[in-house]
Design an enzyme around this catalytic site. Structure first.
Site, PDB file in Angstrom:
ATOM      1  N   SER A  93       0.832  -1.213   0.000  1.00  0.00           N
ATOM      2  CA  SER A  93       0.000   0.000   0.000  1.00  0.00           C
ATOM      3  C   SER A  93       0.860   1.254   0.000  1.00  0.00           C
ATOM      4  O   SER A  93       0.550   2.235  -0.701  1.00  0.00           O
ATOM      5  CB  SER A  93      -0.933  -0.003   1.209  1.00  0.00           C
TER       6      SER A  93
ATOM      7  N   TYR B 280     -12.975  -3.930  -3.201  1.00  0.00           N
ATOM      8  CA  TYR B 280     -14.158  -3.328  -3.819  1.00  0.00           C
ATOM      9  C   TYR B 280     -15.416  -4.049  -3.350  1.00  0.00           C
ATOM     10  O   TYR B 280     -16.238  -3.485  -2.650  1.00  0.00           O
ATOM     11  CB  TYR B 280     -14.100  -3.289  -5.358  1.00  0.00           C
TER      12      TYR B 280
ATOM     13  N   TYR C  66      -2.085 -10.583   2.670  1.00  0.00           N
ATOM     14  CA  TYR C  66      -2.085  -9.184   3.113  1.00  0.00           C
ATOM     15  C   TYR C  66      -3.507  -8.844   3.532  1.00  0.00           C
ATOM     16  O   TYR C  66      -4.397  -8.730   2.705  1.00  0.00           O
ATOM     17  CB  TYR C  66      -1.597  -8.292   1.978  1.00  0.00           C
TER      18      TYR C  66
ATOM     19  N   LYS D  86       0.548 -10.348   6.653  1.00  0.00           N
ATOM     20  CA  LYS D  86       0.669  -9.003   7.211  1.00  0.00           C
ATOM     21  C   LYS D  86      -0.715  -8.589   7.680  1.00  0.00           C
ATOM     22  O   LYS D  86      -1.662  -8.546   6.886  1.00  0.00           O
ATOM     23  CB  LYS D  86       1.200  -8.017   6.180  1.00  0.00           C
TER      24      LYS D  86
END
Length: 296
Positions: free
Chosen positions: A44, A107, A133, A162
């Site tokens: 990110s 989304y 993630y 993560k």
């Protein structure tokens, strides 16, 4: 498990918004010289949704060539389509990445059955280690500890996760649920302030954005944990707690981080891509105040 601090590197663009290979290499050198354990590109912090597939492959190749053999190199391979995710992941692994990191679908607010199906397909298609993630604040869906345990049991190449959550409770559930069946599974906090707590709870450490700026701070914190130096751990925890305010300067925090890195001469440009915007005057003033308070 030896605690690690891994940097989710920002992506350096030039003044017209194109990927700057030499600027990114300069950042990687800064991180490695600061003693960081590894680097993630195109997480990110790396603005991966703003990159084309071709750009992701270019950046992966640049990072692997620069970092491989000096620190761990993990490549974010997240695309909106599962097949493109698999293609980017396998490209990076063939080039020498130590692992790839793949965010859960975003989304649509999908459920656990959807997540299992998605990662089953991705894990079957990727020829190497995968870190999940989990970032429900941006994906709109939460991956339960039971879902992670199921994936860890089904797929040997899913080797870690993560966990970017603001409350440690979810990370604790992961540790308690997954490690009994996969003791080697690497669970990282996604926020810097939880580094010591995650490590002391049996996790692998943290993949935190503040280390773009002060990698030596986090490598010193790692060494304090390893040596059992409680006084030093306390000092570094408290400074990290103060530095977490950088995440609040802009939302997301990437423009603020890039501005400081440019101020300090670590990167040549603080350009971001839409939908992110440069800092406004109020944000710059807040950032200046924080950097002064932190003696940075």
């Amino acid at each position: 498990m030896r605690p690690q601090f891994i940097t989710p590197a920002i992506t350096v663009f030039d003044s017209v918004g194109q990927i700057d290979p030499s600027g990114n290499e300069k950042l990687y050198d800064h991180l490695i010289n600061g003693g960081i354990d590894g680097i993630v590109v195109m997480g990110s912090s790396g603005e991966f949704p703003a990159l084309t597939k071709k750009e992701m492959e270019l950046l992966a190749e640049t990072a692997i060539a620069c970092v491989k053999g000096r620190a761990q190199i993990l490549v974010g391979a997240s695309r909106m389509q599962a097949e493109e995710t698999i293609e980017v992941a396998n490209f990076a692994l063939k080039k020498g990445a130590d692992a790839v990191m793949i965010i859960s679908p975003y989304y649509f607010p999908v459920g656990q059955e959807n997540l299992l199906s998605y990662y089953d397909r991705v894990a079957a298609g990727v020829d190497g280690p995968i870190l999940l993630y989990h970032y429900p604040g941006v994906t709109g869906c939460t991956m339960t500890a039971e879902t992670v345990r199921t994936l860890a049991q089904r797929h040997d190449n899913i080797v870690g996760l993560k966990d970017t959550v603001t409350a440690f409770g979810h990370t604790r559930q992961l540790l308690n649920t997954v490690l009994p069946v996969r003791p080697e599974f690497r669970i990282y906090s996604g926020f810097d302030e939880f580094f010591a707590l995650t490590a002391l709870s049996g996790g692998a450490g943290a993949i935190g954005g503040l280390s773009n700026l002060i990698p030596a701070h986090f490598s010193a914190w790692r060494e304090a944990i390893l040596s059992g130096d409680i006084t030093k751990m306390t000092e570094l925890q408290q400074k990290t707690n103060q530095a977490m305010a950088l995440y609040d300067i802009s939302s997301p925090f990437i423009p603020a981080m890039k501005r400081v890195l440019k101020w300090k001469g670590i990167i040549p440009s603080d350009t971001v891509r839409l939908p992110l915007l440069p800092l406004n005057q109020t944000q710059e003033a807040s950032l200046n105040h924080l950097m002064t308070a932190l003696n940075l």
